[in-house]
Design a protein around this motif. Structure first.
Motif, PDB file in Angstrom:
ATOM      1  N   ASP A  14      74.899  -1.688  50.277  1.00 12.79           N
ATOM      2  CA  ASP A  14      74.119  -2.905  50.494  1.00 12.79           C
ATOM      3  C   ASP A  14      72.908  -2.627  51.385  1.00 12.79           C
ATOM      4  O   ASP A  14      71.818  -3.162  51.151  1.00 12.79           O
ATOM      5  CB  ASP A  14      75.001  -3.985  51.114  1.00 12.79           C
ATOM      6  N   LYS A 106      80.748  -8.694  53.761  1.00 12.43           N
ATOM      7  CA  LYS A 106      79.645  -9.628  53.505  1.00 12.43           C
ATOM      8  C   LYS A 106      79.096 -10.194  54.815  1.00 12.43           C
ATOM      9  O   LYS A 106      77.880 -10.331  54.991  1.00 12.43           O
ATOM     10  CB  LYS A 106      80.124 -10.767  52.598  1.00 12.43           C
ATOM     11  N   PHE A 109      77.297  -7.324  56.758  1.00 17.37           N
ATOM     12  CA  PHE A 109      76.007  -7.004  56.152  1.00 17.37           C
ATOM     13  C   PHE A 109      74.971  -8.086  56.455  1.00 17.37           C
ATOM     14  O   PHE A 109      73.817  -7.794  56.794  1.00 17.37           O
ATOM     15  CB  PHE A 109      76.163  -6.836  54.646  1.00 17.37           C
TER      16      PHE A 109
END
Length: 256
Positions: A14, A106, A109
């Motif tokens: 990511d 998630k 990030f």
């Protein structure tokens, strides 16, 4: 150990994608706070509509706002897309990693992107404005902004797992705008008078308020602020509370 390596690999992937999308990322995180600083501190200061020391109050708040809301947006939007049109979340769920760790990745990030959004405003603010900081407060300010970005990512997880894709535009108007203007990023929370007690209470319910106040406590301690221990306690509670709600929502969406 294998789950940790998978977590790191997904996170690195990511981050790598962010590097490839750097121009759009920079535009997303710099344009709005740049114009807030330019208009409210530079322009209004030069024509005498705000006091000369307003930049001292505004810059730490804008850095806090950029970190918190940057983390929130960069957690919410990918989740909304992953659970709707792209269905990329299915690839993540098939990876050799537990579902809760996918959700944590998630949040982390989003927090990383929020942190860089906050840091980017430091040179922008110093080039544009005449400000001075208590540099011994930098370590404490870094701790506040890291916790603030994690809190923003946790709130983003709650929103991203509860808002349908077709209503994401409404979400930004209904949720982000109130968060922006009740987060004490443009004013010290403790300076609000009793005549605005109702607004003071609303601001106290916004986690962004504690990021803004924590940044001022460390960087411009002469400005009235919420004590740092209270700031840190509230941010930890916000991360745990919103993070727990977000994980529940993620599990529900992932297993549907």
């Amino acid at each position: 150990m294998s789950q940790l390596r998978t977590f790191q690999a997904i996170l690195w992937r990511d981050v790598f994608v962010t590097g490839r999308e750097l121009p759009s990322f920079l535009a997303q995180v710099i344009i709005q706070p740049f114009f807030i600083l330019f208009i409210f501190a530079k322009v209004l200061g030069d024509i005498g509509y705000v006091q000369n020391d307003f930049a001292q109050v505004l810059l730490p708040g804008i850095i806090a706002m950029n970190g918190f809301l940057g983390a929130l947006q960069n957690t919410t939007l990918p989740l909304v897309l992953d659970f709707s049109w792209t269905r990329e979340i299915e690839d993540r769920l098939l990876a050799p990693i537990s579902i809760p760790l996918v959700a944590v990745e998630k949040i982390v990030f989003g927090a990383i992107r929020g942190f860089f959004a906050a840091v980017l405003m430091v040179p922008v603010g110093f080039v544009m404005l005449d400000v001075s900081w208590a540099w011994e407060g930098i370590p404490g300010a870094l701790l506040v902004i890291v916790l603030g970005c994690l809190a923003g990512g946790s709130v983003g997880m709650v929103i991203g797992t509860s808002v349908p894709a077709r209503r994401v535009n409404v979400m930004f108007a209904v949720i982000l705008t109130p968060l922006l203007f009740t987060g004490s990023s443009q004013f010290p929370w403790r300076s609000l008078s009793d005549d605005l007690l109702w607004f003071k209470v609303i601001c106290a319910l916004n986690p962004l308020t504690y990021v803004s106040e924590g940044m001022r406590a460390e960087l411009v301690p002469d400005v009235p602020h919420i004590p740092l221990p209270i700031v840190l306690l509230v941010l930890v509670i916000a991360i745990a509370g919103f993070g727990g709600l977000g994980l529940r929502g993620f599990m529900k969406r992932a297993l549907d």
